[in-house]
Design an enzyme around this catalytic site. Structure first.
Site, PDB file in Angstrom:
ATOM      1  CG  ASP A   1       3.004   3.903   6.323  1.00  0.00           C
ATOM      2  OD1 ASP A   1       3.551   3.514   7.036  1.00  0.00           O
ATOM      3  OD2 ASP A   1       3.470   4.435   5.262  1.00  0.00           O
TER       4      ASP A   1
ATOM      5  NE  ARG B   1       6.303   2.552   5.766  1.00  0.00           N
ATOM      6  CZ  ARG B   1       6.366   2.293   4.925  1.00  0.00           C
ATOM      7  NH1 ARG B   1       7.564   2.338   4.307  1.00  0.00           N
ATOM      8  NH2 ARG B   1       5.780   2.954   3.810  1.00  0.00           N
TER       9      ARG B   1
HETATM   10  N1  LIG Z   1       1.001  -4.090   5.910  1.00  0.00           N
HETATM   11  C1  LIG Z   1       1.482  -4.180   4.724  1.00  0.00           C
HETATM   12  N2  LIG Z   1       2.757  -4.110   4.330  1.00  0.00           N
HETATM   13  C2  LIG Z   1       3.412  -4.100   3.115  1.00  0.00           C
HETATM   14  C3  LIG Z   1       2.743  -4.802   2.116  1.00  0.00           C
HETATM   15  N3  LIG Z   1       3.179  -4.969   1.128  1.00  0.00           N
HETATM   16  C4  LIG Z   1       4.572  -4.549   1.380  1.00  0.00           C
HETATM   17  N4  LIG Z   1       4.524  -3.983   2.662  1.00  0.00           N
HETATM   18  C5  LIG Z   1       5.590  -3.336   3.636  1.00  0.00           C
HETATM   19  O1  LIG Z   1       5.594  -2.155   3.075  1.00  0.00           O
HETATM   20  C6  LIG Z   1       6.945  -1.593   3.296  1.00  0.00           C
HETATM   21  C7  LIG Z   1       7.639  -1.013   1.867  1.00  0.00           C
HETATM   22  O2  LIG Z   1       8.531  -0.200   2.313  1.00  0.00           O
HETATM   23  P1  LIG Z   1       9.490   0.650   1.444  1.00  0.00           P
HETATM   24  O3  LIG Z   1      10.256  -0.163   0.494  1.00  0.00           O
HETATM   25  O4  LIG Z   1      10.217   1.379   2.382  1.00  0.00           O
HETATM   26  O5  LIG Z   1       8.483   1.315   0.258  1.00  0.00           O
HETATM   27  P2  LIG Z   1       7.627   2.712   0.291  1.00  0.00           P
HETATM   28  O6  LIG Z   1       7.321   3.348   1.562  1.00  0.00           O
HETATM   29  O7  LIG Z   1       6.195   1.990  -0.042  1.00  0.00           O
HETATM   30  O8  LIG Z   1       7.894   3.680  -0.648  1.00  0.00           O
HETATM   31  P3  LIG Z   1       9.213   3.672  -1.561  1.00  0.00           P
HETATM   32  O9  LIG Z   1      10.405   4.340  -0.915  1.00  0.00           O
HETATM   33  O10 LIG Z   1       8.562   4.236  -3.008  1.00  0.00           O
HETATM   34  O11 LIG Z   1       9.640   2.050  -1.968  1.00  0.00           O
HETATM   35  C8  LIG Z   1       7.680  -2.490   3.798  1.00  0.00           C
HETATM   36  O12 LIG Z   1       7.632  -2.411   5.391  1.00  0.00           O
HETATM   37  C9  LIG Z   1       6.827  -3.984   3.514  1.00  0.00           C
HETATM   38  O13 LIG Z   1       7.194  -5.032   4.394  1.00  0.00           O
HETATM   39  C10 LIG Z   1       1.143  -5.136   2.218  1.00  0.00           C
HETATM   40  O14 LIG Z   1       0.375  -5.800   1.376  1.00  0.00           O
HETATM   41  N5  LIG Z   1       0.813  -4.700   3.762  1.00  0.00           N
END
Ligand SMILES: Nc1nc2c(ncn2[C@@H]2O[C@H](COP(=O)(O)OP(=O)(O)OP(=O)(O)O)[C@@H](O)[C@H]2O)c(=O)[nH]1
Ligand SMILES: [Zn+2]
Length: 224
Positions: A152, A154
């Site tokens: 991650d 971010r």
């Molecule tokens: N690298 C990668 N990114 C993913 C994948 N699936 C989803 N994402 C990314 O994961 C991120 C999800 O972000 P959020 O919706 O803020 O969710 P979160 O941080 O998991 O936590 P929540 O607040 O619980 O939803 C987004 O940037 C998506 O594009 C994956 O398989 N691989």
């Protein structure tokens, strides 16, 4: 480290952003403009910001008076083009976005920060590469790692200028991600309540959600 033209992610953006906020300085975003955003659930105010370090646009949607000092029902949502705009069932993003906007509309007051950190910060091109690896058996974390990225990437310090702009100091945060709660508190934003946001568990995202819980620490119950 894979890198292709149009690959907007990644270490470069991350490094630029890190450099921009070095030495504990407040993260800088430039506020550009605001307007109305009618949705099926409410007419939100939409505010656009630009990050001078990465040239990325970030959005803040607000509803009602959020600058009155009381805790604000909020969602900090990272961009997922496939889930948010293209209805992908591989993740839970689109359903979470919709549920969050609906909850804010029902409350008549709240905020949604839409952060352009696609693919947990690795960008769209690398997210699709990661999906390809997942099609071959990797989980969501292993796929990132095989591409040479952390699980991650971010960062959340860019939330602070957006929240400051709206006068928001404390949140009732809709998330299952413990990192988001910790990140807000580190920014000096109080999280008075954490509200689960578990929607659209389905056969296509079952493994993804299980890995989120086991490897990324998300608070997720087995069923949603
Ligand atoms: N690298 C990668 N990114 C993913 C994948 N699936 C989803 N994402 C990314 O994961 C991120 C999800 O972000 P959020 O919706 O803020 O969710 P979160 O941080 O998991 O936590 P929540 O607040 O619980 O939803 C987004 O940037 C998506 O594009 C994956 O398989 N691989
Ligand atoms: Zn998604």
């Amino acid at each position: 480290m894979p890198s292709t033209p149009g690959d907007d992610s990644d270490l470069t953006n991350h490094q630029r952003a890190a450099a921009a906020s070095e030495h504990g300085a407040a993260y800088r975003l430039d506020y550009i403009a605001a307007s109305k955003l009618p949705t099926p659930w409410a007419v939100f105010d939409i505010h656009v910001f630009v990050d001078p370090a990465t040239a990325k646009e970030h959005l803040l949607l607000t509803l009602g008076n959020v600058g009155d000092g009381l805790p604000v029902l909020a969602r900090v949502h990272s961009e997922c083009l496939t889930g948010d705009a293209l209805f992908s069932q591989r993740c839970d993003c689109g359903a979470q976005l919709e549920a969050a906007l609906q909850a804010i509309a029902k409350q008549g007051r709240g905020a949604l920060l839409y952060l352009r950190q696609e693919g947990r910060g690795i960008g769209l091109v690398n997210k699709i590469r990661a999906y390809q690896l997942q099609d071959q058996g990797a989980d969501t974390v292993e796929a990132n790692e095989r591409l040479g990225f952390p699980a991650d990437m971010r960062r959340y310090d860019l939330c602070r200028p957006m929240l400051d702009h709206a006068g928001i100091r404390s949140l009732r945060l809709m998330t299952n991600n413990p990192r988001k709660v910790a990140a807000m508190e580190k920014l000096g934003i109080q999280v008075v309540e954490r509200l689960p946001l578990q929607v659209n568990r389905n056969p296509y995202n079952e493994n993804y959600l299980t890995t989120k819980a086991s490897k990324l620490g998300h608070w997720l119950k087995d069923r949603s």
